[in-house]
Design a protein around this motif. Structure first.
Motif, PDB file in Angstrom:
ATOM      1  N   ARG A  81      37.987  11.820  11.170  1.00  0.00           N
ATOM      2  CA  ARG A  81      38.279  13.164  10.975  1.00  0.00           C
ATOM      3  C   ARG A  81      39.213  14.090  11.946  1.00  0.00           C
ATOM      4  NH1 ARG A  81      32.743  14.905   7.588  1.00  0.00           N
ATOM      5  NH2 ARG A  81      32.713  13.285   6.109  1.00  0.00           N
ATOM      6  N   ASN A  82      39.055  13.309  13.045  1.00  0.00           N
ATOM      7  CA  ASN A  82      39.883  14.206  14.277  1.00  0.00           C
ATOM      8  C   ASN A  82      40.511  13.056  15.279  1.00  0.00           C
ATOM      9  OD1 ASN A  82      37.897  12.950  15.860  1.00  0.00           O
ATOM     10  ND2 ASN A  82      36.229  14.686  15.378  1.00  0.00           N
ATOM     11  N   ILE A  83      41.420  13.928  16.066  1.00  0.00           N
ATOM     12  CA  ILE A  83      42.008  13.104  16.893  1.00  0.00           C
ATOM     13  C   ILE A  83      41.122  12.068  17.606  1.00  0.00           C
ATOM     14  CG2 ILE A  83      43.633  13.239  18.930  1.00  0.00           C
ATOM     15  CD1 ILE A  83      44.883  15.576  17.337  1.00  0.00           C
ATOM     16  N   PRO A  84      40.248  12.495  18.242  1.00  0.00           N
ATOM     17  CA  PRO A  84      39.400  11.370  19.257  1.00  0.00           C
ATOM     18  C   PRO A  84      39.086  10.154  18.507  1.00  0.00           C
ATOM     19  CG  PRO A  84      38.801  13.757  19.856  1.00  0.00           C
ATOM     20  CD  PRO A  84      39.506  13.876  18.433  1.00  0.00           C
ATOM     21  N   SER A  85      38.481  10.387  17.112  1.00  0.00           N
ATOM     22  CA  SER A  85      38.065   9.287  16.369  1.00  0.00           C
ATOM     23  C   SER A  85      39.171   8.576  15.886  1.00  0.00           C
ATOM     24  CB  SER A  85      37.144  10.050  15.282  1.00  0.00           C
ATOM     25  OG  SER A  85      37.971  10.552  14.221  1.00  0.00           O
ATOM     26  N   ILE A  86      40.115   9.183  15.508  1.00  0.00           N
ATOM     27  CA  ILE A  86      41.317   8.172  15.354  1.00  0.00           C
ATOM     28  C   ILE A  86      41.660   7.341  16.235  1.00  0.00           C
ATOM     29  CG2 ILE A  86      44.190   8.416  14.944  1.00  0.00           C
ATOM     30  CD1 ILE A  86      42.464   8.952  12.312  1.00  0.00           C
ATOM     31  N   LEU A  87      42.025   7.835  17.517  1.00  0.00           N
ATOM     32  CA  LEU A  87      42.325   7.052  18.528  1.00  0.00           C
ATOM     33  C   LEU A  87      41.227   6.067  18.961  1.00  0.00           C
ATOM     34  CD1 LEU A  87      43.916   9.969  20.845  1.00  0.00           C
ATOM     35  CD2 LEU A  87      45.222   8.282  19.210  1.00  0.00           C
ATOM     36  N   GLU A  88      40.106   6.423  18.947  1.00  0.00           N
ATOM     37  CA  GLU A  88      39.066   5.476  18.895  1.00  0.00           C
ATOM     38  C   GLU A  88      39.202   4.179  18.196  1.00  0.00           C
ATOM     39  OE1 GLU A  88      36.208   3.589  21.097  1.00  0.00           O
ATOM     40  OE2 GLU A  88      36.880   5.662  21.754  1.00  0.00           O
ATOM     41  N   GLU A  89      39.411   4.492  16.796  1.00  0.00           N
ATOM     42  CA  GLU A  89      39.728   3.359  15.835  1.00  0.00           C
ATOM     43  C   GLU A  89      41.006   2.449  16.227  1.00  0.00           C
ATOM     44  OE1 GLU A  89      39.529   4.070  11.549  1.00  0.00           O
ATOM     45  OE2 GLU A  89      38.976   6.195  12.179  1.00  0.00           O
ATOM     46  N   LEU A  90      42.153   3.363  16.629  1.00  0.00           N
ATOM     47  CA  LEU A  90      43.366   2.653  17.141  1.00  0.00           C
ATOM     48  C   LEU A  90      43.072   1.786  18.273  1.00  0.00           C
ATOM     49  CD1 LEU A  90      46.355   2.512  16.343  1.00  0.00           C
ATOM     50  CD2 LEU A  90      46.670   4.485  17.850  1.00  0.00           C
ATOM     51  N   LYS A  91      42.367   2.260  19.242  1.00  0.00           N
ATOM     52  CA  LYS A  91      41.998   1.545  20.473  1.00  0.00           C
ATOM     53  C   LYS A  91      41.512  -0.018  20.191  1.00  0.00           C
ATOM     54  CE  LYS A  91      39.280   1.653  24.772  1.00  0.00           C
ATOM     55  NZ  LYS A  91      38.294   2.673  25.409  1.00  0.00           N
ATOM     56  N   HIS A  92      40.654  -0.142  18.989  1.00  0.00           N
ATOM     57  CA  HIS A  92      39.816  -1.356  18.664  1.00  0.00           C
ATOM     58  C   HIS A  92      40.542  -2.091  17.627  1.00  0.00           C
ATOM     59  CE1 HIS A  92      36.735  -0.605  21.425  1.00  0.00           C
ATOM     60  NE2 HIS A  92      36.607   0.828  20.926  1.00  0.00           N
ATOM     61  N   TYR A  93      41.426  -1.398  16.743  1.00  0.00           N
ATOM     62  CA  TYR A  93      41.682  -2.071  15.460  1.00  0.00           C
ATOM     63  C   TYR A  93      43.130  -2.084  15.183  1.00  0.00           C
ATOM     64  CZ  TYR A  93      36.862  -1.688  14.329  1.00  0.00           C
ATOM     65  OH  TYR A  93      35.318  -1.870  14.387  1.00  0.00           O
ATOM     66  N   SER A  94      44.276  -1.770  16.128  1.00  0.00           N
ATOM     67  CA  SER A  94      45.550  -1.355  15.721  1.00  0.00           C
ATOM     68  C   SER A  94      46.022  -2.868  15.552  1.00  0.00           C
ATOM     69  CB  SER A  94      46.100  -0.594  16.934  1.00  0.00           C
ATOM     70  OG  SER A  94      45.999  -1.212  18.132  1.00  0.00           O
ATOM     71  N   ARG A  95      47.286  -2.868  14.950  1.00  0.00           N
ATOM     72  CA  ARG A  95      47.970  -4.189  14.948  1.00  0.00           C
ATOM     73  C   ARG A  95      49.000  -4.369  15.904  1.00  0.00           C
ATOM     74  NH1 ARG A  95      48.673  -7.693  11.024  1.00  0.00           N
ATOM     75  NH2 ARG A  95      50.865  -8.984  10.833  1.00  0.00           N
ATOM     76  N   LYS A  96      49.105  -5.389  16.528  1.00  0.00           N
ATOM     77  CA  LYS A  96      50.407  -5.630  17.553  1.00  0.00           C
ATOM     78  C   LYS A  96      51.598  -6.329  16.932  1.00  0.00           C
ATOM     79  CE  LYS A  96      49.752  -5.975  22.095  1.00  0.00           C
ATOM     80  NZ  LYS A  96      49.437  -6.558  23.464  1.00  0.00           N
ATOM     81  N   ILE A  97      52.807  -5.745  17.287  1.00  0.00           N
ATOM     82  CA  ILE A  97      54.048  -6.404  16.963  1.00  0.00           C
ATOM     83  C   ILE A  97      54.666  -6.488  18.476  1.00  0.00           C
ATOM     84  CG2 ILE A  97      56.105  -6.449  15.707  1.00  0.00           C
ATOM     85  CD1 ILE A  97      55.145  -4.665  13.662  1.00  0.00           C
ATOM     86  N   GLY A  98      54.805  -7.678  18.736  1.00  0.00           N
ATOM     87  CA  GLY A  98      55.480  -7.996  20.245  1.00  0.00           C
ATOM     88  C   GLY A  98      54.387  -7.333  21.198  1.00  0.00           C
ATOM     89  N   GLU A  99      55.026  -6.584  21.976  1.00  0.00           N
ATOM     90  CA  GLU A  99      53.747  -5.882  22.998  1.00  0.00           C
ATOM     91  C   GLU A  99      53.274  -4.497  22.599  1.00  0.00           C
ATOM     92  OE1 GLU A  99      55.743  -4.039  26.617  1.00  0.00           O
ATOM     93  OE2 GLU A  99      57.616  -3.826  25.486  1.00  0.00           O
ATOM     94  N   TRP A 100      53.839  -4.301  21.222  1.00  0.00           N
ATOM     95  CA  TRP A 100      53.810  -2.628  20.802  1.00  0.00           C
ATOM     96  C   TRP A 100      52.289  -2.733  19.992  1.00  0.00           C
ATOM     97  CZ3 TRP A 100      56.439   1.877  21.659  1.00  0.00           C
ATOM     98  CH2 TRP A 100      57.454   2.011  22.267  1.00  0.00           C
ATOM     99  N   LYS A 101      51.578  -1.685  20.193  1.00  0.00           N
ATOM    100  CA  LYS A 101      50.273  -1.161  19.353  1.00  0.00           C
ATOM    101  C   LYS A 101      50.785  -0.210  18.322  1.00  0.00           C
ATOM    102  CE  LYS A 101      46.100  -2.492  21.262  1.00  0.00           C
ATOM    103  NZ  LYS A 101      44.748  -2.055  21.418  1.00  0.00           N
ATOM    104  N   ILE A 102      50.622  -0.753  16.964  1.00  0.00           N
ATOM    105  CA  ILE A 102      51.311   0.246  15.887  1.00  0.00           C
ATOM    106  C   ILE A 102      49.963   0.467  14.921  1.00  0.00           C
ATOM    107  CG2 ILE A 102      52.910   0.275  13.900  1.00  0.00           C
ATOM    108  CD1 ILE A 102      54.262  -0.101  16.499  1.00  0.00           C
ATOM    109  N   SER A 103      49.964   1.944  14.458  1.00  0.00           N
ATOM    110  CA  SER A 103      48.884   2.068  13.535  1.00  0.00           C
ATOM    111  C   SER A 103      49.615   2.248  12.131  1.00  0.00           C
ATOM    112  CB  SER A 103      48.501   3.722  14.118  1.00  0.00           C
ATOM    113  OG  SER A 103      49.622   4.712  13.631  1.00  0.00           O
TER     114      SER A 103
END
Length: 502
Positions: A81-103
């Motif tokens: 619901r806010n930026i900290p919680s979004i970034l916490e999710e992204l830290k643990h669940y984001s997908r990588k393409i090559g070296e990049w983390k993408i949301s």
């Protein structure tokens, strides 16, 4: 030959409305339509299927992004619901393409802060890999510090990149995304295509227009079609950058032989950006940002070069023009066309009264996305009360040229009846108060269905799409309930559609 019938009937066409009991399909084409009693006695029937639910022609979504749809469906959605919680999710669940983390794409309207995060905020959570978070519109993104450093190396300059905030805009974002996706292996692309087609088929979409694809991705898609049995027909529009930078390679691509269901239809050019991040090009200032009028991404010389190449090679030019000033540029370019009615204008979100006459004269195909009405809750603040009646003028445009419904997915959901619901209700049932200011632009259910089937066929220049008359493709959709018998208009969006024959 296959006999296909429905206990509730089959819609062959929506405008004029044509309905029957049964059809016969042979080698991918409807060869007969009529009563079940008559068709069931015809010789040569090898298979018979009778559906309990109503049937109709496959939906034609002439403007979406298949690879993005697939990649984002394979990426965990962000629900914070806010930026900290979004970034916490992204830290643990984001997908990588090559070296990049993408949301997946992020719509900041649903965050408590009402904005995208900035570079320094992302760094607190994700500092070891380059990170890119893309705005829901696809016209702006944000990078962490390592991402900014990589982007400067990839792009060669800071044009379109705000180093302080990490925001990256328009063509610079698209170049960066192209570079990132170039790191995706053939297996990753195939996985994205497969997922995208699965979503489309489960929503009753039988044909799509790829609204901007690069040659590498097109080559991967070609190989996918050669290997797999694909139910969805795909018509590709190659990004204009490929014409400017890889003309001879593009010529070779155009001369290739393509498998059934895949073809190249045109060149895609993005004149401006989007209203959300205030990059759509307006003639006058944004009401909530004095001095800001958006961005123009391309020169008139490039547009005319693309138009000339398209007409010399039997292609369409599809011009992204959301703001009214961008629409001016598109219409001016079409004045030099020998056949302006062949070409497309994508979005046309803001259309002034004085632009209606040239549209009527030139008759470009206008491809719109009604679901924007429900998503763009901030639009009154962007354009102001004086311009709100110029927004999403579907009814007016349908009276003077060919209007086509689409989704721009994954910007908006693929579900066809969600799009149709938005086209016929204009947000009045969803708390969009300014909907009353342009409620006269609502389409009828029949107009919306026609624009999403036969309209799409016209946009993709294939008259066999979007109908089930003899001679049309045998692309059949089953509806969970009859859209023309729904008593409460609000129930339209709850209808499901699935592709049952293609």
């Amino acid at each position: 030959m296959k006999l296909i019938a429905s206990e509730q009937g089959i819609y062959l066409l929506f405008k004029p409305l044509v309905k029957t009991e049964a059809i016969i399909v042979h080698q991918d084409q409807v060869v007969a339509a009529g009563s079940y009693e008559k068709l069931s006695t015809m010789p040569g029937i090898s298979e018979e299927t009778v559906f309990k639910k109503p049937l109709g022609p496959g939906f034609v979504d002439s403007h979406l992004h298949l690879d993005s749809l697939g990649f984002e469906a394979l990426t965990k959605e962000l629900h914070g619901r806010n930026i900290p919680s979004i970034l916490e999710e992204l830290k643990h669940y984001s997908r990588k393409i090559g070296e990049w983390k993408i949301s997946g794409r992020l719509n900041p309207i649903y965050l408590e802060e009402g904005r995208m995060p900035v570079r320094s905020e992302i760094d607190k959570y994700l500092g070891n890999d380059p990170v890119l978070i893309v705005h829901q519109s696809g016209h702006v993104g944000v990078l962490n510090t390592l991402g900014v450093e990589r982007a400067l190396t990839i792009l060669g300059n800071s044009e379109g990149l705000d180093v302080e905030t990490g925001y990256i805009y328009e063509s610079s974002l698209w170049k960066l995304l192209a570079h990132i996706r170039s790191q995706a292996g053939e297996g990753e692309l195939a996985e994205a295509f497969s997922k995208g087609f699965e979503i489309l088929q489960s929503n009753g979409v039988s044909a799509i227009g790829l609204a901007g694809i690069r040659l590498k991705e097109l080559e991967a898609l070609l190989e996918f079609y050669k290997r797999e049995k694909v139910a969805v027909r795909t018509y590709a529009y190659v990004l204009v950058d490929e014409l400017i930078n890889k003309r001879e390679e593009l010529r070779k691509v155009l001369s290739q032989e393509y498998p059934r269901g895949l073809s190249v239809r045109g060149i895609k050019i993005l004149i401006d950006g989007a209203l959300g991040p205030r990059t759509a090009l307006l003639r006058n200032d944004y009401s909530d940002a004095p001095g800001v009028r958006g961005m123009c991404n391309v020169s008139m010389d490039t547009i005319k070069e693309a138009l000339k190449f398209s007409e010399e090679n039997g292609l369409q030019l599809a011009m992204h023009a959301i703001g009214d000033a961008a629409l001016d540029i598109a219409l001016d370019a079409l004045k030099s066309s020998a056949n302006p009615g062949v070409h497309r204008i994508e979005h046309a979100s803001l259309v002034r009264d004085d632009q209606l006459e040239p549209i009527k004269a030139l008759k470009p195909i206008i491809v719109v996305q009604p679901r924007f009405i429900l998503s763009d809750k901030w639009i009154l603040s962007r354009v102001g009360q004086g311009r709100i009646r110029w927004v999403y003028r579907f009814k007016t445009l349908s009276r003077i040229t060919t209007l086509v419904l689409s989704t721009d997915s994954p910007v908006e959901p693929v579900a066809p009846f969600e799009t149709i619901y938005a086209a016929i209700t204009r947000g009045l049932r969803d708390g969009i108060e300014y909907g009353y200011d342009h409620s006269s632009e609502a389409l009828s259910i029949l107009e919306a269905l026609d624009s999403y089937t036969r309209g799409g066929a016209y946009a993709l220049r294939d008259e066999r799409l979007g109908c089930l008359l003899p001679g049309c493709y045998g692309d059949i959709v089953e509806y969970s309930e009859d859209p023309l018998k729904v008593k409460n208009i609000g129930e339209i969006r709850n209808i499901n559609a699935r592709l049952v024959s293609s």
